[in-house]
Enzyme design. Structure first.
Site, PDB file in Angstrom:
ATOM      1  N   CYS A 107       0.807  -1.220   0.000  1.00  0.00           N
ATOM      2  CA  CYS A 107       0.000   0.000   0.000  1.00  0.00           C
ATOM      3  C   CYS A 107       0.833   1.259   0.000  1.00  0.00           C
ATOM      4  CB  CYS A 107      -0.887   0.000   1.240  1.00  0.00           C
ATOM      5  SG  CYS A 107       0.069  -0.079   2.749  1.00  0.00           S
TER       6      CYS A 107
HETATM    7  C1  LIG Z   1       0.085  -4.922   3.105  1.00  0.00           C
HETATM    8  S1  LIG Z   1       1.280  -6.159   3.334  1.00  0.00           S
HETATM    9  C2  LIG Z   1       0.306  -7.627   3.373  1.00  0.00           C
HETATM   10  C3  LIG Z   1      -0.180  -7.978   4.714  1.00  0.00           C
HETATM   11  C4  LIG Z   1      -0.781  -9.354   4.847  1.00  0.00           C
HETATM   12  N1  LIG Z   1      -1.789  -9.609   3.864  1.00  0.00           N
HETATM   13  C5  LIG Z   1      -1.345  -9.528   6.242  1.00  0.00           C
HETATM   14  O1  LIG Z   1      -2.550  -9.448   6.410  1.00  0.00           O
HETATM   15  O2  LIG Z   1      -0.561  -9.740   7.183  1.00  0.00           O
HETATM   16  C6  LIG Z   1       2.040  -6.292   1.766  1.00  0.00           C
HETATM   17  C7  LIG Z   1       3.030  -7.429   1.660  1.00  0.00           C
HETATM   18  O3  LIG Z   1       3.498  -7.489   0.314  1.00  0.00           O
HETATM   19  C8  LIG Z   1       4.814  -7.993   0.356  1.00  0.00           C
HETATM   20  N2  LIG Z   1       5.448  -7.668  -0.940  1.00  0.00           N
HETATM   21  C9  LIG Z   1       5.862  -6.463  -1.381  1.00  0.00           C
HETATM   22  N3  LIG Z   1       6.387  -6.562  -2.621  1.00  0.00           N
HETATM   23  C10 LIG Z   1       6.277  -7.869  -2.962  1.00  0.00           C
HETATM   24  C11 LIG Z   1       6.650  -8.611  -4.116  1.00  0.00           C
HETATM   25  N4  LIG Z   1       7.218  -8.013  -5.174  1.00  0.00           N
HETATM   26  N5  LIG Z   1       6.407  -9.947  -4.135  1.00  0.00           N
HETATM   27  C12 LIG Z   1       5.839 -10.562  -3.067  1.00  0.00           C
HETATM   28  N6  LIG Z   1       5.472  -9.908  -1.947  1.00  0.00           N
HETATM   29  C13 LIG Z   1       5.692  -8.580  -1.890  1.00  0.00           C
HETATM   30  C14 LIG Z   1       5.429  -7.323   1.567  1.00  0.00           C
HETATM   31  O4  LIG Z   1       6.534  -8.066   2.045  1.00  0.00           O
HETATM   32  C15 LIG Z   1       4.256  -7.305   2.541  1.00  0.00           C
HETATM   33  O5  LIG Z   1       4.311  -8.407   3.413  1.00  0.00           O
END
Ligand SMILES: C[S@@+](CC[C@H](N)C(=O)[O-])C[C@H]1O[C@@H](n2cnc3c(N)ncnc32)[C@H](O)[C@@H]1O
Length: 322
Positions: free
Chosen positions: A84
């Site tokens: 986000c």
């Molecule tokens: C808003 S958080 C998600 C939180 C999760 N759904 C929860 O409820 O705990 C976004 C996640 O996207 C992951 N992320 C960011 N870029 C990414 C990528 N290119 N590939 C995979 N994961 C990614 C981050 O590590 C982070 O954990």
């Protein structure tokens, strides 16, 4: 028969825990829901460590861009709490870039997988700022992308504090349906804790932490904050009788120089302990966070979807499947 779920950007698993249910938070039991996670991935080593400490199904450390849809098993629901930062109103520096920013584009990865796998449902989640990002152009474009992948889409802005969470976190949930009959039957959950019944911050504050020096900001940090406070809105001490302001992944910073909420105890400023932060997000005390450093805990916690909020939404989806 279980409803099979795939979780992209699973982080430490706030969304996934809410989907599965079967946990207690404060006085309430959130019953198990008939979902089963069969595939989960995130590219953060620390968040995935936490995930794997807490869930039967293990997630992979993987960049979503490297996921070949063929490696994902057939499933009924795709979850994606996509990153986000680029949409967030609190991320003012650099200014919000919306879906032209690389991280903002990660939602296209959800679309890419939906187009191939075509599960019956999806749930995507993001910050309130998504609604206004890119001068209001990003959100309709995102909904259009989902629709052109073959989905009917409902969305709603939620305030977590209206659903039994001691935090005023506002998040948009988008739910997609392959079938119009499912779309017609689904209703977002009604607020359950309006007015008197709202859960206040005090209910998750650990009074013993008031006695531990390590949680307090230094005098230097406090005097620095007080100098700029009037123009920068820093040092946001919370009213214990209300739900907390939104916590973010920046809670790990030891300075007071952020807009994150803090506590003022007997005239002194302190930050939340990781357990308090987890409880503000409605993680149960049984969720294990100790295998990574405190900084990494704050980060994963601040990024998470509040499990209790997610549980209410998932429960409504179960009704569609009955
Ligand atoms: C808003 S958080 C998600 C939180 C999760 N759904 C929860 O409820 O705990 C976004 C996640 O996207 C992951 N992320 C960011 N870029 C990414 C990528 N290119 N590939 C995979 N994961 C990614 C981050 O590590 C982070 O954990």
């Amino acid at each position: 028969m279980k409803i099979k779920a795939v979780s992209l950007f699973c982080g430490c698993g706030g969304m996934d825990l809410g989907l599965l249910g079967g946990f207690d938070f404060l006085e309430n039991h959130y019953c198990s829901l008939p979902f089963q996670i069969i595939y989960a991935a995130d590219n953060d080593t620390y968040a995935t460590t936490l995930y794997n400490d807490n869930f039967e199904h293990k997630c992979m450390i993987k960049d979503v861009k490297d996921i070949n849809p063929d490696e994902i098993p057939e499933h009924d629901i795709l979850l994606g709490g996509f990153p986000c930062q680029s949409f967030s109103i609190s991320a003012q520096n650099p200014p919000r870039l919306g879906y032209t920013d690389e991280r903002g584009k990660l939602f296209f990865e959800i679309v890419r997988i939906l187009k191939v796998k075509q599960p019956r449902f999806f749930i995507a989640e993001n910050v309130k700022g998504l609604l206004s990002a890119n001068k209001g152009k990003a959100f309709p474009a995102i909904i259009e992308e989902f629709k052109s992948s073959g989905y009917y889409v409902k969305y709603k802005l939620f305030n977590a504090s209206h659903y039994g969470v001691p935090q005023k976190r506002e998040r948009v949930f988008m739910v997609g349906f392959k079938e119009i009959t499912d779309y017609d039957r689904f209703e977002f959950p009604e607020s359950i804790t309006l007015g008197e019944a709202i859960v206040n911050l005090e209910s998750v504050i650990n009074k013993e932490a008031h006695l531990e020096e390590k949680w307090y900001f230094s005098e230097k940090a406090v005097s620095g904050m007080l100098k700029v406070r009037h123009k920068m809105n820093k040092g946001r001490e919370q009213n214990l009788q209300k739900p907390c302001n939104t916590i973010s992944s920046h809670l790990s910073k030891v300075s007071l120089n952020s807009t994150d909420p803090v506590l003022k105890i007997n005239g002194r400023y302190r930050r939340f302990t990781p357990l308090e932060a987890a409880n503000i997000q409605s993680f149960p005390n049984t969720f294990r966070f100790s295998s990574v450093s405190e900084n990494r805990q704050y980060r994963a916690i601040g990024n998470a979807v509040p499990p209790v909020l997610m549980w209410h939404i998932a429960k409504q989806l179960v009704k569609v499947c009955e």
